[in-house]
Design a protein around this motif. Structure first.
Motif, PDB file in Angstrom:
ATOM      1  N   SER A  51     130.011  43.484  49.752  1.00  0.00           N
ATOM      2  CA  SER A  51     131.271  42.760  49.599  1.00  0.00           C
ATOM      3  C   SER A  51     131.962  42.677  50.949  1.00  0.00           C
ATOM      4  O   SER A  51     131.886  43.606  51.753  1.00  0.00           O
ATOM      5  N   GLY A  52     132.618  41.559  51.195  1.00  0.00           N
ATOM      6  CA  GLY A  52     133.357  41.419  52.444  1.00  0.00           C
ATOM      7  C   GLY A  52     132.505  41.095  53.647  1.00  0.00           C
ATOM      8  O   GLY A  52     133.015  41.037  54.771  1.00  0.00           O
ATOM      9  N   THR A  53     131.188  40.881  53.445  1.00  0.00           N
ATOM     10  CA  THR A  53     130.300  40.495  54.539  1.00  0.00           C
ATOM     11  C   THR A  53     130.143  38.979  54.544  1.00  0.00           C
ATOM     12  O   THR A  53     129.786  38.384  53.519  1.00  0.00           O
ATOM     13  N   ASP A  54     130.381  38.360  55.687  1.00  0.00           N
ATOM     14  CA  ASP A  54     130.319  36.901  55.766  1.00  0.00           C
ATOM     15  C   ASP A  54     128.911  36.396  56.006  1.00  0.00           C
ATOM     16  O   ASP A  54     128.507  35.383  55.432  1.00  0.00           O
ATOM     17  N   LEU A  55     128.149  37.072  56.847  1.00  0.00           N
ATOM     18  CA  LEU A  55     126.788  36.631  57.161  1.00  0.00           C
ATOM     19  C   LEU A  55     125.857  37.829  57.270  1.00  0.00           C
ATOM     20  O   LEU A  55     126.268  38.917  57.669  1.00  0.00           O
ATOM     21  N   ILE A  56     124.594  37.597  56.899  1.00  0.00           N
ATOM     22  CA  ILE A  56     123.509  38.544  57.167  1.00  0.00           C
ATOM     23  C   ILE A  56     122.500  37.816  58.044  1.00  0.00           C
ATOM     24  O   ILE A  56     122.047  36.716  57.700  1.00  0.00           O
ATOM     25  N   VAL A  57     122.167  38.406  59.166  1.00  0.00           N
ATOM     26  CA  VAL A  57     121.297  37.762  60.148  1.00  0.00           C
ATOM     27  C   VAL A  57     120.020  38.563  60.300  1.00  0.00           C
ATOM     28  O   VAL A  57     120.050  39.797  60.406  1.00  0.00           O
ATOM     29  N   GLY A  58     118.899  37.855  60.303  1.00  0.00           N
ATOM     30  CA  GLY A  58     117.599  38.489  60.498  1.00  0.00           C
ATOM     31  C   GLY A  58     116.617  37.500  61.066  1.00  0.00           C
ATOM     32  O   GLY A  58     116.963  36.339  61.359  1.00  0.00           O
ATOM     33  N   ALA A 296     120.511  33.026  59.236  1.00  0.00           N
ATOM     34  CA  ALA A 296     121.820  33.574  58.889  1.00  0.00           C
ATOM     35  C   ALA A 296     122.152  33.110  57.473  1.00  0.00           C
ATOM     36  O   ALA A 296     122.177  31.908  57.202  1.00  0.00           O
ATOM     37  N   ILE A 297     122.370  34.046  56.582  1.00  0.00           N
ATOM     38  CA  ILE A 297     122.630  33.706  55.188  1.00  0.00           C
ATOM     39  C   ILE A 297     124.006  34.205  54.768  1.00  0.00           C
ATOM     40  O   ILE A 297     124.522  35.176  55.322  1.00  0.00           O
ATOM     41  N   MET A 298     124.586  33.511  53.798  1.00  0.00           N
ATOM     42  CA  MET A 298     125.851  33.935  53.199  1.00  0.00           C
ATOM     43  C   MET A 298     125.508  34.684  51.921  1.00  0.00           C
ATOM     44  O   MET A 298     124.913  34.114  51.000  1.00  0.00           O
ATOM     45  N   PRO A 299     125.827  35.979  51.828  1.00  0.00           N
ATOM     46  CA  PRO A 299     125.386  36.800  50.691  1.00  0.00           C
ATOM     47  C   PRO A 299     125.773  36.226  49.328  1.00  0.00           C
ATOM     48  O   PRO A 299     124.959  36.219  48.400  1.00  0.00           O
ATOM     49  N   GLY A 300     127.002  35.727  49.187  1.00  0.00           N
ATOM     50  CA  GLY A 300     127.438  35.199  47.902  1.00  0.00           C
ATOM     51  C   GLY A 300     126.621  34.009  47.461  1.00  0.00           C
ATOM     52  O   GLY A 300     126.212  33.911  46.289  1.00  0.00           O
TER      53      GLY A 300
END
Length: 446
Positions: A51-58, A296-300
């Motif tokens: 929660s509260g994470t805007d992007l996940i990058v890998g 880069a992905i948006m978790p939601g």
């Protein structure tokens, strides 16, 4: 009320068949509510993991694969991203914080996650809840580890205990880092997320464990600062495990482990921005980043895609539950119809004492409603009993936190559908009884 009392006495005289019908309806209601509750709680557990994470990058891969590997510890990242790319991206305009993540090691089947102090400061789960400690504190150097609540519970670990991390994932490993034992300094509060089943170490601890076998001891490094540059250079040349990202840009205490060089790669990193307006812009820049293929992905958004893929599974589960309920109601119909021919004399006597056809119809419908209602109540009791017994196992094995909460509006609606269906099905034998005549009831059939 007299009609309900008469219906109750009537079904009491047919205990064996009625009890069997009650049992089938109760089991079907329990199964329907259980599947629906697990479906809702599983969805909620997945959604509340981050929660509260805007992007996940890998590294460039599928969105769902990146989400599952970096957040849920499911599967493995195919590649890592370079430390240089991480340093460049974290300095972009609007970036409020970043959390580097390094995965690939384990301890007795539990994942080991390397990160820095930002992990405990900025990681959020549920409704933007921060991580808290039930015992101890965060790690301060490369010889310390913080464990999740399930790790401590299942392995009976306590503060001050030393453990050894193994290379690779799984319950068994042929390469244990025996020369780098870690001391447990903190145990996190339960979160109902994969954090509970994770061991958290500084990035420098993973870098130390995967350094060259001939690294001088940290004591020797402290005693001979002149040899530090040579040893650090040797460490960079012999770094082999690309999937382990290892740096702590946070203000950890100055320890010998701080002399370890920067890592070469990370598994992924989480990002938060000062304003949501930066999210799409930075995401586009990362996805078109020339020096390295990144995602880069948006978790939601990715979570919604995941549940969209699993939508067919949800529908199959609900269909299975509906079929079980339908079978139980058809069983009730069979019971009522089979007993109807045996009750012709009873109905004829009721007619002879003044009961009208509409009273007979109402009596038969009342029996069906009463059986359905009693079966539903028993099913609800069995449902809560099942939750009470199995919630610990679901939490430990699958990370699904089932609560003993009141029935939701949707669950109450499902019970309402069952009650209406039971009434409709009960009207079938009631209609037949309605047309029975007094003479037909008093005549003897051979």
């Amino acid at each position: 009320m007299k009609l309900v009392t008469l219906a109750y006495k009537s079904i009491s005289n047919r205990k064996a068949s009625v009890l069997l019908t009650l049992f089938t309806i109760a089991v079907s209601v329990m199964l329907l509510l259980s599947i629906e509750r697990v479906r809702q709680e599983a969805k909620q557990s997945f959604s509340s993991t981050i929660s509260g994470t805007d992007l996940i990058v890998g590294a460039r891969t599928g969105d769902i694969q990146l989400l599952l590997s970096s957040v849920f510890r499911i599967g493995h990242a195919t590649n890592g991203l370079s430390w240089q790319s991480y340093q460049y991206i974290k300095q972009q305009k609007g970036v409020a914080w970043t959390i580097p993540i390094s995965l690939g090691d384990s301890h007795k089947g539990f994942s080991v996650l390397g990160s820095d102090g930002n992990y405990f400061q900025f990681y959020r789960y549920g409704k933007k809840q921060s991580l808290t400690f039930s015992h101890g504190r965060p790690y301060h150097n490369a010889q310390e580890v913080v464990i999740g609540s399930e790790v401590a519970k299942q392995l009976h670990y306590h503060l001050g205990q030393k453990i050894v991390v193994a290379h690779g994932m799984g319950n068994t490993s042929f390469h244990n880092h025996d020369d780098n034992p870690l001391t447990i300094v903190g145990i996190l509060e339960p979160t109902g997320t994969p954090v509970d089943k994770t061991l958290h170490v500084p990035l420098k601890a993973i870098e130390l464990m995967h350094g060259p076998t001939h690294r001088v001891s940290t004591t020797a490094i402290v005693r001979n600062n002149d040899s530090h540059s040579h040893d650090e250079h040797e460490h960079h040349e012999h770094h082999e495990h690309l999937e382990h990202g290892h740096h702590d840009h946070n203000a950890l205490k100055s320890e010998p482990g701080d002399l370890i060089g920067e890592p070469t790669q990370l598994t992924a990193f989480l990002m938060g921005f000062d304003s949501p307006l930066y999210t799409l812009q930075v995401r586009r820049n990362i996805n078109t980043y020339k020096p390295e293929a990144l995602s880069a992905i948006m978790p939601g958004v990715t979570l919604r895609e995941l549940w969209g893929m699993l939508d067919i599974v949800e529908k199959i589960l609900m269909l299975f539950s509906a079929v079980v309920v339908l079978i139980s109601l058809l069983g009730m119909l069979t019971t009522l119809l089979s007993s109807l021919s045996q009750r012709r004399r009873e109905l004829a006597i009721l007619r002879s004492v003044g009961a009208r056809p509409k009273h007979i119809f109402a009596l038969m419908c009342s029996e069906a409603v009463l059986i359905t209602a009693l079966g539903s109540l028993i099913g609800i009791a069995m449902f809560y009993l099942l939750i009470l017994v199995s919630k610990g196992m679901l939490q430990a094995q699958f990370g699904i936190a089932i609560s003993l909460s009141l029935l939701s509006d949707y669950e109450l609606m499902l019970l309402g559908v069952i009650m209406v269906s039971g009434t409709v099905i009960g009207a079938i034998p009631a209609i037949r009884a309605y047309f029975y005549s007094l003479n037909d009831g008093m005549s003897i059939k051979v």
